[in-house]
Scaffold this active site. Structure first.
Site, PDB file in Angstrom:
ATOM      1  N   ASP A 333       0.854  -1.171   0.000  1.00 42.96           N
ATOM      2  CA  ASP A 333       0.000   0.000   0.000  1.00 42.96           C
ATOM      3  C   ASP A 333       0.897   1.230   0.000  1.00 42.96           C
ATOM      4  O   ASP A 333       2.091   1.145   0.311  1.00 42.96           O
ATOM      5  CB  ASP A 333      -0.893  -0.026   1.240  1.00 42.96           C
ATOM      6  CG  ASP A 333      -1.972   1.040   1.196  1.00 42.96           C
ATOM      7  OD1 ASP A 333      -2.389   1.396   0.088  1.00 42.96           O
ATOM      8  OD2 ASP A 333      -2.376   1.510   2.271  1.00 42.96           O
ATOM      9  N   ASP A 681      -2.599  -1.194   5.695  1.00 41.26           N
ATOM     10  CA  ASP A 681      -3.027  -0.776   7.026  1.00 41.26           C
ATOM     11  C   ASP A 681      -4.520  -0.506   7.128  1.00 41.26           C
ATOM     12  O   ASP A 681      -5.036  -0.312   8.214  1.00 41.26           O
ATOM     13  CB  ASP A 681      -2.258   0.474   7.472  1.00 41.26           C
ATOM     14  CG  ASP A 681      -2.432   1.636   6.500  1.00 41.26           C
ATOM     15  OD1 ASP A 681      -3.151   1.470   5.496  1.00 41.26           O
ATOM     16  OD2 ASP A 681      -1.850   2.704   6.747  1.00 41.26           O
ATOM     17  N   ASP A 685      -7.581  -3.143   2.803  1.00 43.60           N
ATOM     18  CA  ASP A 685      -6.479  -4.057   2.514  1.00 43.60           C
ATOM     19  C   ASP A 685      -6.723  -5.465   3.043  1.00 43.60           C
ATOM     20  O   ASP A 685      -6.036  -6.404   2.657  1.00 43.60           O
ATOM     21  CB  ASP A 685      -5.184  -3.524   3.132  1.00 43.60           C
ATOM     22  CG  ASP A 685      -4.759  -2.190   2.561  1.00 43.60           C
ATOM     23  OD1 ASP A 685      -4.903  -2.019   1.344  1.00 43.60           O
ATOM     24  OD2 ASP A 685      -4.313  -1.330   3.327  1.00 43.60           O
TER      25      ASP A 685
END
Length: 943
Positions: A333, A681, A685
């Site tokens: 990410d 996070d 996700d």
């Protein structure tokens, strides 16, 4: 209300009147009691329901459903059949310990859905029967009118119809790094979730302003509820280690059964009784079963867990340690993982002079402002001071320090402006010397904010304004020179400067000032249409972590491909990707920043990109059609599964990706045989974290959902910790391989001794109970010391193991076979020699047992490295090996000379000359294997 599922994805596209009609809501009165009760019966409470999984007993029993465990259970029953209750108890103890460890780890993973449910436990302000009421969010139903204000967690998915300066932080759901300004305008039907400004989604956080909307979805039907379903449907894959161990165990099981059957068949052909041959087959099976392997795997992984914990990486599932070492692709990410997740002003431009701002984050005590052209010049010119003052005063946020950590209370962009001003010497006292008198708040249709301030008695009152460059410049007629004097506005030069800042991926804000009459107490939009003085530009970005840049480079050097999958804007993603080294393209000097945008970012080809977008993009060198460097969520939606599999390999950045698309990307890479690690996070996700071969969550900024779905949690939210974890993972797999390469020759050698004795029709040199003694003691005191072996130099300079590569390479199979044959030959030679010179059967067998153990002891030093010699490693670099060797030798002394051991294991004392022959056999094997390693090393150098 019956067709909600058919239009659930298009609430943003419908006029608000139609939305209210479809939901049978009432904008003025809200719902009545009977409507609420009926809808609660129809749609259920506003809570996420976890998928019913397997019960604790079933999960515990499934821990035994592994081929290697089957082998151990069979081994336990065989030893019990032989009457060796102690050994049988030890084997069953190993089985139970492994089962309990696996059960505990799996029980933790089941908590992912429970954590997701907890994210929706909040309150809501709702309109019921014409009255505002505060109710538990679980009581909300579709059609409810809900009021939002700063600090609220959005309780359900909502279509907004009234907003006032409403901004919502959606990073946990979409990956957007800054709060999103909301409105109630219609959007196209194909608008992706992150761009639906007229919607508010459950579990996101209101950071500023107020809003009112009608509930469109609750519980499982919300966007976060759909993510819950993705987590439930997503499979947790077996790790490379568990897959390889399972394959290895299956092969070993079939080989053992075949050899046992062959032993009985050959013995009967030679005239032996079935019972004698069955006992010989039992001895062969006991010898060939690596009883210590499960314990070795668990302990080696546990040591890896301990080492990683010291490097701020917490492992939730033991096999994840090794999986890191197998990783071929890391899907990371952006927000909070590669970046600081703290907006930071990096460049300020006043009167054509660029000033660089050092330091990252919101700490105003770290960093300075210096002139780009005069690096040693830290002075603050009048014009620069006024630009900083505008950002400081035209601001609704605050910087606060808690336990040495600086944070922003309010909007991250405003926090960046406050931090820059403090670095330039401006302090909170300015709020008292220039008190605010009035405010024109930010509204999305106007794209600016303005504040009125008192400058002191007898001085004109000052209006400071900040906002989008186009909006500010259109109202300015002059600008300040470096000394703070008005001069004619140079709009063209300013636009060129904006594009230059845009090429660095900076988000650019313009700042301006206007003088008002001393008696002015209020301001309006009409007061700000003309007469502004342009003060300068401040360019900011959520900067990449410096350590993340180094970590990405290290991973790439180790042959690990790093890809960014983010829900953020494609331009922002490209800018960060370039800075961290994911897009290493040669700059094309003929391309402008605007051309670069059209080349890199999908959806802008052939268009003139607006400055508001250009301010968030880095220059590119190659058109997207040739580089395939960036794909957006809209692009992914158009790709078939087969097309996605192809494009996923070649694409470095995926922007505006939805949770489903992140999951698809992970699966597409896995189809090509990649071992995928996914970092993240946010709630968005979680499905991909669970599906990936290893999920890595951020411990500080990560949501509980992400942590529970992950295999590993980074306590410092630092991408660079992954580098250390990968290194540890490779070391763990090396040590497991070393243990397997050490233990298999013993098992194979013991099996060959039994098989050879049956084939030749001679007395067994080693009894089944003696084989168990060898296996259980050497595995614990010799083999397990390899788990403490330090990582070998250069471990991160080699490419990842091929995902389909077996545990044992052809060279290792050759070495295992060679050592097994050496064990077979030396054991038979020692056994036969001792009988020839008059030793009893017990003494000859004792010599054979000690020969096996001594060869294992010397071979242990060979196995400390599979390629290097022990002299290159140093004898003292692993004291556990030395301690284990000494302990094992002392155990063999007790086995040989202690009367109780003589009775239990049918051993007998032997004299010193026998020990000389035994030691010589061990040293011979050691020398042969060192020569063999040297030989293969020379061949590798030539190739």
């Amino acid at each position: 209300m019956k067709n909600l599922n058919l239009i659930a994805r298009h609430w943003h596209h419908l006029p608000i009147a139609e939305v209210i009609e479809l939901l049978e809501g009432n904008r003025e009165q809200g719902l009545d009691r009977f409507a609420v009760e009926h809808r609660l019966e129809t749609f259920g409470p506003n809570a996420i329901t976890a998928k019913k999984g397997q019960g604790p007993l079933i999960r515990f029993l499934l821990q035994f459903h592994q081929p290697l465990i089957y082998i151990l259970i069979i081994s336990g029953f065989i030893t019990a059949f032989l009457g060796e209750w102690v050994d049988s108890g030890v084997i069953f103890g190993v089985v139970l310990v492994n089962a309990f460890v696996g059960y505990i780890q799996e029980a933790k993973a089941v908590n992912a859905l429970a954590a997701l449910t907890r994210t929706m436990t909040t309150g809501a302000t709702v309109l019921r029967l014409g009255e505002k009421r505060r109710i538990p969010a679980t009581e909300l139903v579709p059609g409810d009118i809900v009021f939002l204000q700063s600090g609220d967690k959005v309780p359900a998915d909502m279509r907004l119809f009234q907003v006032r300066d409403l901004q919502i932080a959606e990073s946990a759901l979409t990956g957007e790094s800054v709060p999103v300004a909301k409105d109630h305008a219609l959007h196209g039907p194909e608008t992706v979730l992150a761009d639906r400004r007229n919607m508010a989604y459950a579990s996101t956080l209101v950071t500023y302003g107020q809003g009112t909307g009608i509930v469109t979805a609750t519980g499982n039907d919300t966007e976060v509820g759909r993510i819950s379903q993705l987590i439930s449907a997503s499979e947790s894959l077996a790790t490379p280690l568990t897959r390889k161990i399972s394959e290895f165990s299956n092969v070993l099981l079939y080989v053992i059964l075949a050899l046992a059957g062959l032993t009985i068949f050959v013995g009967i052909l030679r005239g032996q009784t079935f019972l004698d041959m069955f006992m010989a087959a039992v001895a062969l099976a006991v010898g060939a079963i690596p009883e210590g392997l499960p314990a070795a795997v668990t302990i080696t992984l546990a040591i890896g867990v301990s080492r990683m914990a010291k490097k701020r990486a917490i492992i939730r599932k033991l096999p994840a340690v090794e999986t890191l070492g197998s990783t071929t692709v890391i899907c990371t990410d952006k927000t909070g993982t590669l970046t600081e997740n703290q907006m930071t002003v990096q460049e300020i431009v006043v009167q054509g002079q660029s000033h660089m701002v050092s330091g990252t984050g919101y700490n105003p005590l770290v960093g300075t402002i210096e002139n780009r052209d005069m690096a040693a010049d830290h002075s603050i010119s009048p014009a620069l001071r006024e630009c900083l003052r505008a950002g400081f005063l035209c601001n609704d946020s605050q910087l606060v320090e808690e336990k040495g950590v600086w944070q922003v209370q309010g909007d991250p962009t405003e926090g960046a402006l406050l931090t820059a001003a403090r670095k330039g010497g401006l302090g909170p006292e300015m709020l008292y010397t220039n008190p605010r008198l009035d405010t024109v708040p930010f509204e999305s249709e106007h794209q600016y904010m303005a504040t009125l301030h008192d400058a002191g008695q007898g001085y004109p009152r000052l209006v400071y304004r900040k906002g989008a460059v186009e909006t500010i410049l259109a109202r300015c007629g002059t600008q300040l020179d470096t000394m703070g004097n008005p001069i004619p506005l140079r709009a063209v030069d300013i636009h060129d400067t904006v594009e230059g800042m845009a090429a660095k991926g900076l988000r650019v804000l313009a700042l301006a000032r206007k003088e008002m009459a001393p008696e002015t107490r209020e301001i309006s939009h009409a007061d700000l249409m003309t007469g502004l003085i342009f003060l300068g530009l401040q360019g900011m970005i959520d900067p990449p972590r410096p350590e993340a840049i180094a970590a990405v480079a290290t991973c790439q050097a180790a042959g690990i491909r790093v890809k960014m999958i983010t829900g953020d804007h494609p331009a922002t993603a490209v800018a960060i990707a370039r800075q961290v080294g994911l897009l290493n393209l040669e700059a094309n000097p003929t391309m402008t920043a605007r051309d670069s945008l059209k080349a890199q970012v999908p959806g802008t080809q052939g268009q003139d990109a607006p400055i508001s977008i250009v301010t968030r993009i880095t220059p590119a060198a190659e058109p997207l059609a040739r580089t395939a460097s960036v794909l957006t969520g809209a692009d992914l939606a158009k790709l078939s599964d087969s097309e996605l599999i192809e494009r996923a390999e070649d694409t470095a950045v995926f922007a505006r990706a939805t949770p489903e698309q992140k999951l698809r990307l992970v699966e597409a890479l896995q189809v090509r045989g990649q071992v995928v690690a996914m970092t993240g996070d946010g709630v968005n996700d979680a499905p991909a974290l669970k599906r990936a071969d290893i999920g890595v969550a951020m411990g500080t900024t990560g949501t509980e959902v992400a942590k529970e779905a992950a295999d590993m949690v980074l306590t410092d939210d630092n991408f660079s910790s992954i580098e250390a974890a990968v290194e540890e993972g490779r070391g763990v797999f090396d040590n497991l391989t070393k243990f397997i390469a050490w233990t298999l020759p013993t098992n194979l050698g013991e099996g060959l001794v039994i098989l050879t004795a049956v084939f030749l029709g001679v007395t067994l040199p080693i009894l089944p109970v003696q084989i168990l003694w060898i296996n259980m003691t050497t595995a614990g005191f010799l083999g397990l010391s390899l788990a403490f072996e330090p990582k070998e130099p250069g471990i991160m300079l080699r490419p990842p193991r091929a995902p389909n590569a077996p545990i044992l390479t052809p060279i290792m199979i050759f070495r295992i076979t060679l050592v097994s044959l050496l064990m077979l030959g030396t054991a038979f030679w020692v056994f036969a020699w001792e009988q020839r010179i008059g030793a009893t059967l017990a003494e000859a067998r004792t010599a054979a047992v000690n020969t096996f153990v001594m060869i294992e002891l010397f071979y242990l030093f060979n196995c400390r490295s599979l390629k290097k010699t022990v002299f290159q490693l140093g004898f003292l670099s692993n004291l556990w090996v030395l301690g284990g060797a000494v302990t094992m030798f002392l155990l063999q002394i007790t086995y040989t000379y202690l009367p109780v051991m003589n009775r239990l294991f049918q051993s007998a004392p032997i004299d010193l000359t026998v020990w000389g022959r035994i030691t010589a056999a061990g040293m011979l094997v050691f020398v042969i294997i060192e020569i063999e390693k040297w030989f293969w090393g020379k061949i590798a150098e030539k190739n």
